[in-house]
Design a protein around this motif. Structure first.
Motif, PDB file in Angstrom:
ATOM      1  N   LEU A   7       0.854  -1.104  -0.074  1.00 49.36           N
ATOM      2  CA  LEU A   7       0.024  -0.126   0.009  1.00 49.36           C
ATOM      3  C   LEU A   7       0.932   1.222  -0.108  1.00 49.36           C
ATOM      4  O   LEU A   7       0.577   2.028  -0.834  1.00 49.36           O
ATOM      5  CB  LEU A   7      -0.866  -0.132   0.925  1.00 49.36           C
ATOM      6  CG  LEU A   7      -1.762   1.125   1.330  1.00 49.36           C
ATOM      7  CD1 LEU A   7      -2.820   1.137   0.252  1.00 49.36           C
ATOM      8  CD2 LEU A   7      -2.581   1.026   2.667  1.00 49.36           C
ATOM      9  N   SER A   8       1.864   1.232   1.000  1.00 51.39           N
ATOM     10  CA  SER A   8       2.712   2.267   0.917  1.00 51.39           C
ATOM     11  C   SER A   8       3.515   2.796  -0.350  1.00 51.39           C
ATOM     12  O   SER A   8       3.595   3.755  -0.703  1.00 51.39           O
ATOM     13  CB  SER A   8       3.660   2.087   1.927  1.00 51.39           C
ATOM     14  OG  SER A   8       4.730   3.032   1.939  1.00 51.39           O
ATOM     15  N   THR A  11       1.012   3.850  -2.777  1.00 53.04           N
ATOM     16  CA  THR A  11       0.783   5.654  -2.665  1.00 53.04           C
ATOM     17  C   THR A  11       1.759   6.211  -2.977  1.00 53.04           C
ATOM     18  O   THR A  11       1.636   7.432  -3.561  1.00 53.04           O
ATOM     19  CB  THR A  11       0.741   5.696  -0.991  1.00 53.04           C
ATOM     20  OG1 THR A  11      -0.404   4.901  -0.503  1.00 53.04           O
ATOM     21  CG2 THR A  11       0.246   7.134  -0.772  1.00 53.04           C
ATOM     22  N   ARG A  12       2.966   5.975  -2.926  1.00 51.70           N
ATOM     23  CA  ARG A  12       4.231   6.677  -3.331  1.00 51.70           C
ATOM     24  C   ARG A  12       4.061   6.700  -4.795  1.00 51.70           C
ATOM     25  O   ARG A  12       4.518   8.055  -5.505  1.00 51.70           O
ATOM     26  CB  ARG A  12       5.623   6.242  -2.759  1.00 51.70           C
ATOM     27  CG  ARG A  12       6.706   6.885  -3.029  1.00 51.70           C
ATOM     28  CD  ARG A  12       8.032   6.440  -2.337  1.00 51.70           C
ATOM     29  NE  ARG A  12       8.264   4.977  -2.727  1.00 51.70           N
ATOM     30  CZ  ARG A  12       7.884   3.904  -1.932  1.00 51.70           C
ATOM     31  NH1 ARG A  12       7.801   3.996  -0.888  1.00 51.70           N
ATOM     32  NH2 ARG A  12       8.541   2.673  -2.477  1.00 51.70           N
ATOM     33  N   TYR A  14       1.431   6.601  -6.950  1.00 54.76           N
ATOM     34  CA  TYR A  14       0.430   7.511  -7.655  1.00 54.76           C
ATOM     35  C   TYR A  14       0.709   8.920  -6.978  1.00 54.76           C
ATOM     36  O   TYR A  14       0.067   9.805  -7.876  1.00 54.76           O
ATOM     37  CB  TYR A  14      -0.885   6.914  -7.311  1.00 54.76           C
ATOM     38  CG  TYR A  14      -1.002   5.771  -8.233  1.00 54.76           C
ATOM     39  CD1 TYR A  14      -1.598   5.960  -9.550  1.00 54.76           C
ATOM     40  CD2 TYR A  14      -1.000   4.420  -7.640  1.00 54.76           C
ATOM     41  CE1 TYR A  14      -1.788   4.893 -10.236  1.00 54.76           C
ATOM     42  CE2 TYR A  14      -1.215   3.357  -8.491  1.00 54.76           C
ATOM     43  CZ  TYR A  14      -1.722   3.517  -9.870  1.00 54.76           C
ATOM     44  OH  TYR A  14      -1.848   2.562 -10.716  1.00 54.76           O
ATOM     45  N   SER A  15       1.625   9.214  -6.117  1.00 57.34           N
ATOM     46  CA  SER A  15       1.758  10.681  -5.675  1.00 57.34           C
ATOM     47  C   SER A  15       2.664  11.332  -6.485  1.00 57.34           C
ATOM     48  O   SER A  15       2.291  12.412  -7.035  1.00 57.34           O
ATOM     49  CB  SER A  15       2.144  10.611  -4.012  1.00 57.34           C
ATOM     50  OG  SER A  15       1.352  10.157  -3.147  1.00 57.34           O
ATOM     51  N   ILE A  78      -8.492   1.071  -0.900  1.00 52.80           N
ATOM     52  CA  ILE A  78      -8.620   2.400  -1.379  1.00 52.80           C
ATOM     53  C   ILE A  78      -8.425   2.424  -3.000  1.00 52.80           C
ATOM     54  O   ILE A  78      -9.036   3.114  -3.644  1.00 52.80           O
ATOM     55  CB  ILE A  78      -7.681   3.585  -0.745  1.00 52.80           C
ATOM     56  CG1 ILE A  78      -8.022   4.779  -1.163  1.00 52.80           C
ATOM     57  CG2 ILE A  78      -6.306   3.046  -0.683  1.00 52.80           C
ATOM     58  CD1 ILE A  78      -7.473   5.787  -0.107  1.00 52.80           C
ATOM     59  N   PHE A  79      -7.342   1.813  -3.387  1.00 51.08           N
ATOM     60  CA  PHE A  79      -6.943   1.707  -4.719  1.00 51.08           C
ATOM     61  C   PHE A  79      -8.107   1.032  -5.448  1.00 51.08           C
ATOM     62  O   PHE A  79      -8.518   1.308  -6.537  1.00 51.08           O
ATOM     63  CB  PHE A  79      -5.496   1.267  -5.035  1.00 51.08           C
ATOM     64  CG  PHE A  79      -4.420   2.240  -4.560  1.00 51.08           C
ATOM     65  CD1 PHE A  79      -4.112   3.272  -5.550  1.00 51.08           C
ATOM     66  CD2 PHE A  79      -3.944   1.922  -3.321  1.00 51.08           C
ATOM     67  CE1 PHE A  79      -3.269   3.960  -4.977  1.00 51.08           C
ATOM     68  CE2 PHE A  79      -3.017   2.930  -2.949  1.00 51.08           C
ATOM     69  CZ  PHE A  79      -2.769   3.973  -3.835  1.00 51.08           C
ATOM     70  N   TRP A 416     -14.627   3.489  -0.178  1.00 49.21           N
ATOM     71  CA  TRP A 416     -13.978   4.325  -1.109  1.00 49.21           C
ATOM     72  C   TRP A 416     -14.664   4.728  -2.520  1.00 49.21           C
ATOM     73  O   TRP A 416     -14.548   5.877  -3.211  1.00 49.21           O
ATOM     74  CB  TRP A 416     -12.549   3.707  -1.234  1.00 49.21           C
ATOM     75  CG  TRP A 416     -11.821   3.968   0.229  1.00 49.21           C
ATOM     76  CD1 TRP A 416     -11.268   3.149   0.960  1.00 49.21           C
ATOM     77  CD2 TRP A 416     -11.276   5.189   0.629  1.00 49.21           C
ATOM     78  NE1 TRP A 416     -10.669   3.733   2.036  1.00 49.21           N
ATOM     79  CE2 TRP A 416     -10.821   4.910   1.871  1.00 49.21           C
ATOM     80  CE3 TRP A 416     -11.694   6.596   0.202  1.00 49.21           C
ATOM     81  CZ2 TRP A 416     -10.162   5.868   2.476  1.00 49.21           C
ATOM     82  CZ3 TRP A 416     -11.010   7.739   1.080  1.00 49.21           C
ATOM     83  CH2 TRP A 416     -10.471   7.359   2.273  1.00 49.21           C
TER      84      TRP A 416
END
Length: 683
Positions: A7-8, A11-12, A14-15, A78-79, A416
């Motif tokens: 997940l981390s 997140t990185r 897509y940020s 969430i994704f 979500w």
């Protein structure tokens, strides 16, 4: 720990992707300000985003069955919510929903209420149980749940094959609408013909879904959702700030709607508007007279068109343009009295619609009398009903809940999904009101010699059925509201041009519309190919097939279905919203009864499920065929004045009733089936 790390990492990634996309927008804004050609900005948007999706498809390519069908069942909630939202926000939502609200006013809210309510049904009554079942497709679930007493000779295959047929027909109707939207966008922003635009968009769909299946589609849809969000919010925030000095459109558009109501009252009684509406009434009366005099009126009209062409050809003063126009008029003339009846009936209805005063944006179910208002209210409720139950039975949406690691993660994913969809849905009414205000205050009253450039751009995309038409009917040189005809499918795409925003915003909106259409088309094509390759080929024809062979066949089927859908879309079978509405009615009628009862009523058996699918689907199709003029039906055949798009309002109850009656009249399911129901319903 492993899931948290994954997940981390996502997140990185897509940020960084979001930051890069914002940087891309800033660069294009600077280039436009420095005089970079507008056409090149459109090309950059279109081809950069398509290249991005293709790149994700190549990187995510796979031949592993679990990865290809369900993305390895490791997509965090969430994704998966973002991917499902992108899957859900189709061309109908992005391109047509605000257009529907623009044209129908309050009545257009039926789509937002129905689709949102449908997701609540999915969250509470379907998604967690499907994930607990944990296979690959919806026919898989139905075949296992309705396997027959003691397995039977053919197990659950009778239900499976009916579910596959329903899945293919529902998804095919839906995907044709998406590919139509792709053609609309690519032809407008690259200048190619509509049919060519369809196949250009199709190429990008295939690169993604063909190579990586659900894995590639999932990560592409997350990227597409981010583009969709930027593309939908930026123009409406800009419009809101322009008209209200408040950049939050969801709170600001109420004041604009009050001003819009005052303008609508003024236009209703304006002498020039009344003059134009009288001309439309006269035209409707002419078509009515022709319809009453059929078939003689058809023969006389044809003879008159032939006579005019003959006179022009024998006149030395006639120009070639006049002869071509007369020839085209003759070739476009109805080929038979039956065709004339259909076309003249449509023309009469269109002219009568133009003869009405503007539809009040904020008035529920406006009508000439109580009966007309009641009919609108009933159709509003019928659309809500069909969209809710259709949402809860759409195979390509339900399949997404197989991709999460657990039932708990599926519940989070549904939350979500609703959150990401609401970010768009709460903005749609604001966009419709703000664009309408712009049209009413800046286009109405303009001289015909000073029409804005966007009118000719959009009118030239489809010359047979123009998306925009403004004709000076009363010859006063001034645009009246009644002289404007806008297609609901172009409202959102043309919003930046209507509002006079910079051109890079137009490119952004086109990229967002393309992302919405492509994301849904990807999911639908994969659903069809999986149903055919997994449920028909692997489960029924060759259970010993290798995993490599199963994936290869799925890819080949996907290619065939995509080409067939593109060809159908190139024939322009209807507008996006009506095609999508039909798909929801079909889904609700064919699959909802057997899905919902299969989870909550143990007594339901195979015979009941077969009856539910056949009766529900048959009732829905029968109603559509007998009420849609395109299929030879007529509006006079409607039951309780319910429009064909809401055929599910009859199909769903018929399917539920058939399921209950037939199940009670036949033996109950065996212990294994009862145990399966207990298993999927356990938390």
């Amino acid at each position: 720990m492993k899931n948290k790390s994954f997940l981390s990492r996502l997140t990185r990634y897509y940020s960084w992707y979001t930051a890069g996309f914002i940087g891309f927008l800033i660069i294009l804004a600077i280039l436009e300000n420095e005089g970079f050609p507008r056409s090149w900005i459109g090309y950059l948007f279109m081809f950069a985003t398509i290249a991005l999706y293709a790149g994700i498809g190549v990187v995510s390519r796979t031949s592993d069955v679990s990865e290809y069908y369900v993305a390895g069942r490791r997509v965090p909630g969430i994704f998966n919510g973002m991917a499902t939202a992108a899957d859900w926000i189709s061309a109908a939502t992005f391109i047509s929903l605000a257009g529907g609200l623009y044209l129908q006013g309050f009545d257009g809210l039926a789509y937002i209420i129905g689709w949102t309510g449908g997701y609540c049904l999915v969250a509470l009554m379907i998604a967690p149980y499907l994930r607990k079942f944990g296979q690959y497709t919806i026919p898989d679930f139905l075949a296992a749940r309705y396997s027959g007493r003691f397995g039977g000779k053919y197990g659950g295959n009778p239900v499976r094959i009916l579910a596959v047929i329903a899945t293919v027909l529902i998804s095919f109707t839906y995907v044709v609408a998406q590919i139509y939207g792709v053609g609309l966008i690519t032809s407008r922003f690259t200048g190619v013909d509509f049919s060519v635009g369809i196949f250009l968009g199709l190429a990008s769909i295939l690169v993604c879904s063909f190579l990586g299946g659900m894995r590639a589609i999932t990560w592409t849809q997350v990227a597409q959702y981010i583009i969709i969000l930027f593309a939908y919010l930026i123009p409406v925030i800009w419009l809101s700030a322009k008209h209200t000095h408040n950049p939050i459109p969801q709170f600001a558009y109420g004041s604009v709607m009050m001003q819009l109501g005052d303008i609508e009252k003024t236009l209703s009684d304006d002498p020039k508007e009344l003059e134009v509406r009288r001309i439309f009434k006269e035209r409707a009366a002419i078509y009515d007279k022709r319809l009453q005099d059929l078939p003689q009126s058809w023969a006389q009209g044809r003879m008159e068109a032939q006579r005019q062409l003959k006179i022009l050809k024998h006149s030395s003063e006639t120009s070639l343009i006049d002869i071509r126009a007369a020839n085209r008029k003759l070739s476009d003339y109805p080929k038979s009295p039956d065709e004339a009846r259909q076309r003249w009936t449509e023309a009469k209805a269109l002219n009568l619609a133009h003869a009405d005063p503007p539809t009040p944006q904020a008035t529920p179910f406006p009508g000439k009398d109580k009966e007309a208002s009641d009919i609108k209210r009933n159709n509003f409720l019928a659309v809500v009903f069909c969209l809710m139950l259709g949402t809860a039975a759409l195979p390509h949406v339900l399949m997404r809940y197989y991709t999460t690691p657990s039932v708990q993660e599926t519940r989070k994913s549904v939350f979500w999904t609703l959150f990401f969809i609401l970010l768009i849905y709460l903005t749609v009414p604001a966009l419709a009101v703000l664009v309408k205000y712009d049209i009413y205050t800046s286009l109405v009253g303009t001289e015909y010699s000073h029409l804005p450039n966007w009118v000719s751009y959009w009118a030239n995309i489809d010359k047979t059925n123009p998306l925009v038409s403004i004709i000076d009917l009363n010859h006063d040189g001034i645009v009246q509201l009644s002289e404007i005809t806008l297609d609901g499918d172009m409202i959102v795409l043309a919003t930046p041009e209507i509002a006079g925003l910079p051109y890079f915003i137009s490119g952004l909106v086109a990229a967002g519309g393309l992302a919405a259409a492509l994301s849904t088309a990807d999911g639908l094509l994969l659903t069809i190919s999986n149903a055919l390759s997994h449920d028909v080929y692997y489960k029924m024809i060759d259970p010993a097939a290798s995993t490599q062979k199963r994936v290869t066949i799925s890819k080949l089927l996907l290619l065939v279905v995509a080409l067939l859908a593109a060809y159908t879309a190139s024939l322009k079978p209807g507008d996006i919203l009506s095609m999508v509405g039909a798909a929801f009615s079909l889904a609700g009628s064919a699959l909802f009864p057997s899905l919902i009862i299969g989870v909550f009523w143990k007594r339901a058996n195979q015979q009941g499920a077969l009856a539910a699918i056949i009766v529900g689907f048959g009732t829905c199709v029968y109603y559509m065929l007998h009420t849609l003029p395109a299929f030879g039906g007529t509006a006079a055949a409607q039951w309780f004045h319910i429009a064909p798009i809401s055929a599910g309002v009859f199909g769903v109850p018929a399917g539920l009733l058939a399921m209950v009656l037939v199940s009670l009249l036949t033996p109950p399911p065996d212990a294994r089936t009862m145990a399966l129901v207990d298993y999927i319903r356990a938390p």
